[in-house]
Design an enzyme around this catalytic site. Structure first.
Site, PDB file in Angstrom:
ATOM      1  N   ASN A  10       0.345  63.258  -0.892  1.00 36.13           N
ATOM      2  CA  ASN A  10       0.098  64.705  -0.843  1.00 36.13           C
ATOM      3  C   ASN A  10       0.831  65.339  -2.019  1.00 36.13           C
ATOM      4  OD1 ASN A  10      -0.123  67.403  -0.284  1.00 36.13           O
ATOM      5  ND2 ASN A  10       1.187  67.369   1.535  1.00 36.13           N
ATOM      6  N   LYS A  12       0.690  68.303  -3.026  1.00 38.02           N
ATOM      7  CA  LYS A  12       0.986  69.733  -2.788  1.00 38.02           C
ATOM      8  C   LYS A  12       0.574  70.556  -4.020  1.00 38.02           C
ATOM      9  CE  LYS A  12       4.645  68.333   0.291  1.00 38.02           C
ATOM     10  NZ  LYS A  12       5.764  68.739   1.096  1.00 38.02           N
ATOM     11  N   HIS A 100      -1.247  70.751   7.829  1.00 38.63           N
ATOM     12  CA  HIS A 100       0.088  70.420   7.304  1.00 38.63           C
ATOM     13  C   HIS A 100       1.065  71.517   7.745  1.00 38.63           C
ATOM     14  CE1 HIS A 100       3.372  69.766   4.500  1.00 38.63           C
ATOM     15  NE2 HIS A 100       2.912  68.537   4.354  1.00 38.63           N
ATOM     16  N   GLU A 102       3.288  73.036   6.242  1.00 41.32           N
ATOM     17  CA  GLU A 102       3.417  74.165   5.301  1.00 41.32           C
ATOM     18  C   GLU A 102       2.279  75.162   5.492  1.00 41.32           C
ATOM     19  OE1 GLU A 102       3.838  71.769   1.778  1.00 41.32           O
ATOM     20  OE2 GLU A 102       5.803  71.117   2.503  1.00 41.32           O
ATOM     21  N   GLU A 172       4.564  64.300  11.175  1.00 41.88           N
ATOM     22  CA  GLU A 172       5.475  64.761  10.131  1.00 41.88           C
ATOM     23  C   GLU A 172       6.496  65.727  10.730  1.00 41.88           C
ATOM     24  OE1 GLU A 172       3.646  64.259   6.006  1.00 41.88           O
ATOM     25  OE2 GLU A 172       3.143  66.254   6.689  1.00 41.88           O
ATOM     26  N   GLY A 178      10.484  66.914   2.753  1.00 41.83           N
ATOM     27  CA  GLY A 178      11.092  67.428   1.523  1.00 41.83           C
ATOM     28  C   GLY A 178      12.590  67.627   1.624  1.00 41.83           C
ATOM     29  N   SER A 218       9.869  62.545   3.829  1.00 41.18           N
ATOM     30  CA  SER A 218      10.828  61.877   2.935  1.00 41.18           C
ATOM     31  C   SER A 218      10.674  60.360   2.936  1.00 41.18           C
ATOM     32  CB  SER A 218      12.268  62.274   3.291  1.00 41.18           C
ATOM     33  OG  SER A 218      12.433  63.675   3.151  1.00 41.18           O
TER      34      SER A 218
HETATM   35  C1  PEP Z   1       4.553  66.040   3.173  1.00 37.20           C
HETATM   36  O1  PEP Z   1       4.709  67.193   2.844  1.00 37.20           O
HETATM   37  O2  PEP Z   1       3.476  65.675   3.655  1.00 37.20           O
HETATM   38  C2  PEP Z   1       5.681  65.132   3.007  1.00 37.20           C
HETATM   39  C3  PEP Z   1       5.748  64.084   3.767  1.00 37.20           C
HETATM   40  O3  PEP Z   1       6.599  65.458   2.043  1.00 37.20           O
HETATM   41  P1  PEP Z   1       7.882  64.607   1.598  1.00 37.20           P
HETATM   42  O4  PEP Z   1       7.446  63.174   1.485  1.00 37.20           O
HETATM   43  O5  PEP Z   1       8.279  65.195   0.272  1.00 37.20           O
HETATM   44  O6  PEP Z   1       8.907  64.794   2.647  1.00 37.20           O
END
Ligand code: PEP
Length: 256
Positions: A10, A12, A100, A102, A172, A178, A218
């Site tokens: 992803n 973003k 997601h 976000e 998630e 993040g 992460s």
């Molecule tokens: C995401 O936003 O889908 C995600 C998993 O981000 P990160 O790997 O940066 O935590």
């Protein structure tokens, strides 16, 4: 049951068009096509990078898939700023992330929106990657399994068994996205197993056994192997680490 793992990146809101071409080319250059026999791989760049990224992958005859990060559920019309399922399909997307965290927290996306988007994607033959996950507050309150499983039930409302098989769920936890704070393999497995149990209640064991449940939060080349070794974790949704070709490809290798 052995499910083919899926590693999805992803991106973003990162990578201008030339940067996206470079990143896709870098991934392609160090990628071995044979890996796709064991693991499915997908990159999800911003909308305007989809076509160029797909063109690079097609030119190199790589079977890496391309997915969008969001979509609107109406097929066309007066929805300024939105992008439809037929539009992302036409540029070669086979996956699309929906719900997601976000989008839920920053753009007010509801469980109902997520359900409508998943249904619109399935109706056009695309696979939704349905994101669910709890905040730190919900986790510390202790009711995180109920919270996440309720998100799953809402996302699958009205989705028939035959279509459910084409869906993917991404667990998630918001507190891990993040932040560099990854869920432990046991924490991630507990929730992914509960998600599969919910899918079994909604459909049956054989359907639940075909739906891939990813972990995201992460995930990186250092922790991917341990997370991907868990029985109910069928891949990863990768944010930050998907923006570096070496890191993303190392996570793909951890899934082999
Ligand atoms: C995401 O936003 O889908 C995600 C998993 O981000 P990160 O790997 O940066 O935590």
């Amino acid at each position: 049951m052995a499910r083919k793992k899926l590693i999805a990146g992803n991106w973003k809101m990162n990578e201008t068009l030339p940067e996206a071409v470079v990143l896709t080319q870098e991934i392609s250059n160090i990628f071995e096509k044979d890996w796709l026999e064991t693991v499915d791989v997908c990159i999800c760049p911003p909308y305007i990078d989809l076509k160029p990224a797909k063109t690079v992958l097609d030119f190199d005859h790589l079977g890496i898939a391309v997915g969008a990060q969001n979509v609107f559920y109406e097929p066309k019309g007066a929805y300024t700023g939105e992008i439809s399922v037929p539009m992302i399909k036409e540029v070669g997307c086979t996956y699309c992330i929906v719900g997601h965290s976000e989008r839920r927290t920053l753009f007010g996306e509801t469980n109902e929106d997520v359900n409508l988007k998943a249904k619109a994607l399935l109706a056009d033959g695309l696979s939704p990657i349905i994101c669910v996950g709890e905040s730190l507050e919900v986790r510390e309150g202790g009711a995180y399994l109920d919270y996440v499983c309720a998100q799953v039930r809402a996302a699958y409302a009205g989705i028939a068994e035959a279509e459910a098989k084409d869906t993917v769920v991404a667990y998630e936890p918001i507190w891990a996205i993040g932040t560099g704070r990854t869920a432990t393999p046991e924490q991630a497995e507990e929730v992914c197993a509960a998600i599969r149990e919910t899918l079994t209640e909604l459909y049956d064991q054989s359907v639940a056994d075909t739906i891939r449940v990813l972990y995201g939060g992460s995930m990186n080349e250092g922790n991917a192997e341990m997370l991907l070794a868990m029985a109910n974790i069928d891949g990863g949704l990768i944010g930050g680490a998907s923006l570096k070709a070496q890191s993303f490809v190392a996570i793909v290798q951890a899934a082999l």
